[in-house]
Design a protein around this motif. Sequence first.
Motif, PDB file in Angstrom:
ATOM      1  N   GLU A   1       0.834  -1.196   0.000  1.00 51.58           N
ATOM      2  CA  GLU A   1       0.000   0.000   0.000  1.00 51.58           C
ATOM      3  C   GLU A   1       0.872   1.250   0.000  1.00 51.58           C
ATOM      4  O   GLU A   1       0.864   1.998  -0.958  1.00 51.58           O
ATOM      5  CB  GLU A   1      -0.959  -0.011   1.190  1.00 51.58           C
ATOM      6  N   ALA A   2       1.655   1.417   1.083  1.00 49.60           N
ATOM      7  CA  ALA A   2       2.508   2.597   1.155  1.00 49.60           C
ATOM      8  C   ALA A   2       3.717   2.419   0.250  1.00 49.60           C
ATOM      9  O   ALA A   2       4.072   1.302  -0.093  1.00 49.60           O
ATOM     10  CB  ALA A   2       2.960   2.798   2.600  1.00 49.60           C
ATOM     11  N   PRO A   3       4.347   3.525  -0.156  1.00 52.87           N
ATOM     12  CA  PRO A   3       5.592   3.427  -0.919  1.00 52.87           C
ATOM     13  C   PRO A   3       6.627   2.637  -0.133  1.00 52.87           C
ATOM     14  O   PRO A   3       6.604   2.654   1.100  1.00 52.87           O
ATOM     15  CB  PRO A   3       6.022   4.878  -1.102  1.00 52.87           C
ATOM     16  N   LEU A   4       7.501   1.982  -0.841  1.00 54.95           N
ATOM     17  CA  LEU A   4       8.576   1.168  -0.291  1.00 54.95           C
ATOM     18  C   LEU A   4       8.088  -0.139   0.331  1.00 54.95           C
ATOM     19  O   LEU A   4       8.881  -0.936   0.805  1.00 54.95           O
ATOM     20  CB  LEU A   4       9.436   1.946   0.721  1.00 54.95           C
ATOM     21  N   GLU A   5       6.784  -0.345   0.301  1.00 50.74           N
ATOM     22  CA  GLU A   5       6.297  -1.684   0.618  1.00 50.74           C
ATOM     23  C   GLU A   5       6.316  -2.494  -0.677  1.00 50.74           C
ATOM     24  O   GLU A   5       5.956  -1.965  -1.736  1.00 50.74           O
ATOM     25  CB  GLU A   5       4.855  -1.634   1.148  1.00 50.74           C
ATOM     26  N   VAL A   6       6.762  -3.749  -0.595  1.00 51.21           N
ATOM     27  CA  VAL A   6       6.755  -4.558  -1.818  1.00 51.21           C
ATOM     28  C   VAL A   6       6.018  -5.869  -1.568  1.00 51.21           C
ATOM     29  O   VAL A   6       6.010  -6.409  -0.462  1.00 51.21           O
ATOM     30  CB  VAL A   6       8.177  -4.882  -2.335  1.00 51.21           C
ATOM     31  N   THR A   7       5.395  -6.336  -2.638  1.00 45.46           N
ATOM     32  CA  THR A   7       4.806  -7.674  -2.652  1.00 45.46           C
ATOM     33  C   THR A   7       5.586  -8.432  -3.716  1.00 45.46           C
ATOM     34  O   THR A   7       5.755  -7.944  -4.840  1.00 45.46           O
ATOM     35  CB  THR A   7       3.318  -7.597  -3.015  1.00 45.46           C
ATOM     36  N   ILE A   8       6.103  -9.610  -3.340  1.00 40.81           N
ATOM     37  CA  ILE A   8       7.047 -10.267  -4.253  1.00 40.81           C
ATOM     38  C   ILE A   8       6.462 -11.542  -4.842  1.00 40.81           C
ATOM     39  O   ILE A   8       5.593 -12.190  -4.242  1.00 40.81           O
ATOM     40  CB  ILE A   8       8.388 -10.580  -3.542  1.00 40.81           C
TER      41      ILE A   8
ATOM     42  N   SER B   1       7.212   4.441  -5.086  1.00 41.62           N
ATOM     43  CA  SER B   1       8.437   3.952  -4.457  1.00 41.62           C
ATOM     44  C   SER B   1       9.644   4.239  -5.330  1.00 41.62           C
ATOM     45  O   SER B   1      10.712   4.607  -4.848  1.00 41.62           O
ATOM     46  CB  SER B   1       8.366   2.448  -4.232  1.00 41.62           C
ATOM     47  N   ILE B   2       9.447   4.043  -6.622  1.00 42.77           N
ATOM     48  CA  ILE B   2      10.558   4.213  -7.557  1.00 42.77           C
ATOM     49  C   ILE B   2      10.995   5.679  -7.573  1.00 42.77           C
ATOM     50  O   ILE B   2      12.177   5.996  -7.517  1.00 42.77           O
ATOM     51  CB  ILE B   2      10.142   3.783  -8.987  1.00 42.77           C
TER      52      ILE B   2
END
Lengths: 437, 210
Positions: A136-143, A202-203
């Motif tokens: 949801e928030a920036p810098l959170e990742v789902t891999i 995030s990027i």
Amino acid sequence: MNILQLSWKNLINKPLSMLLSTILFALGVGLVSLIMLLNKQLDQQFARNLEGIDMVIGAKGSPLQLVLSSIYHLDAPTGNINIGEAKAFLRPEHPLINRAIPLSLGDSYRGYRIVGTNHNIIDHYGAEISEGKIWEAPLEVTIGSRVAEREGLKIGDTFYSTHGLDINEDLEHDDAGAFRVVGILQPGGTVIDQLILTAAESIWEVHDHAPAPVGAAPAEEEHDHEAGEEHAEGEEHTEATHAAPATDIPLHERVDKDITAILVNFKARNAMTLNLPRTINENTNLMAANPSYEISKLFDQLGLGEQVLRWLAYIIIGVSFLSIFISLFNSLKDRKYELAIMRTLGASPGKLFLLIIFEGLLLAVLGYILGILLSHVGIEMIGQFVKKADRYGFTGKTFLPGEGWLFLGALFVGLLAAVIPAWQARQTDIHDTLAEG
Amino acid sequence: MLQTDQLKFAYTGGDTFSFPDISCERGAHWLLLGQSGSGKTTFLHLLGGLLSPKSGAIRLEGTDMAQLSGPALDRFRGRHIGIIFQKAHFVNALTVGENLALAQELAGVPVDNGRIAKLLDRLNVGQKIHRKPDRLSVGEQQRVAIARALVNSPELILADEPTSALDDENCEQVLHLLTEQAASVKATLLIVTHDGRLKDKIPNQIRLDS
């Protein structure tokens, strides 16, 4: 001791000649089967990832490169596009577009590509969460499942991204925020399995911090440093304390920002959607590519190589045909007395015919089994190899209906190679043969 | 009982042979003598069902072989006639024992491994049963060939020059084996030869003149 057993004993009595014929035959069959397997599995992989993507929009360049980089994550991106320019295609109310997936590419972690996007990509690939949640928030990742499996990443793990698509620690964005894994996807058999998904924001965030690294791709060098003002310098980059840079602002409103490409799924295919790519190409600075057209063009090119391999396989099969024919024909000369003796012992000419036919068929069946074994072990090994390189998976554990036809073809070749020697054996003249010696 | 009646044979576009009528009692031993070119081998092949005559009859125990042809003749030959050639030929991919089993198989007789072993023992080659034929000496090969001719207990045993390549001692031995073994299965034995050494041994003789 029936005729089939006798054929077998005759074959193993001349092991070298049998080995030569069998191996040649196996090479031919194996090559044909390998081509069929590679073709089929490559086709499937490409088709599966292509599904539902009717158009790709990106920076001007090679359309094939755009398709490869944005759908298959195989090539470098063509460059970046400004959201302001591409805004229309990102708006949910676009009359022709059902779903648009924005992509921000260019960074990676240990060779796995980090994709800045929105939740549309999850819907598009029908991906399911296996653990945790979607970012949801920036810098959170789902891999993707393979990233998790290969790199041993778990929920809560953090990492720094690397600029570019290669593993290169010098280009690590270690002065920017660290990504944190919040979710892991279930394996889906598509390219999403090997992606690291995050918000487009995030990027931007990572790049707003990083000084432009030497030798970086030009696409990512246009850092928007104004965006850096969204949070104070020196602040800790853990997203827990991070003031989220307004992910609630719709992406298409962030007209000052760049993304790399947009994957588009149309509501319906009609004359308007057919003309849309050309309109985009002629009237804007963007490039639109039709992925299925580009991929079929690519396959046509690969098809030439495949054609050459196929012909090579046919030539090998032709040579193995000759080798079976010659070895059977030669063996008749050595066996002329034993064939005559078999006749005096009560064998009909038909039995001698069958004896040689079985020898040809046995060679073909053996060659076929060995060839299929070779091709399946071969493609399994290719599969293991490319798995390490984290590309597409190949497996030798599936069989194709075409291989059934190949078996019939193999029997036919064996039969054809044996029929003239067998006829010769059938014609054995007992009296002439035995009267002379 | 082996009988021929007005037997004639013609090679395609070549010589015609007429053969004397013969009549051999079941179990009797005969010599068929003649010079080279007298048609000895042709006569033997006619009697063995390897050739079909132009005219006439060949009766073995009541069956006229001249009336048989194709697979029926093949079957009859395999079942009722044992033939020993001057040079022994075998299926080289098979062992001695398997060669004998093949003879039973091709004649349509159930394979009897006990009989095969006993027969080879009787001919003094029992220990060679698992050898390949081409590993045997010429004398041993000849014995195995005799065993193969006997394996189906035929009514007629034909031998084509079985002794011509042998020295006196072996000649004596092979003749003894042939007569003894033919007697053991009560078969009619007919030896085709130009070997003068046999003339004194077998009183029943047929002479072919060229």
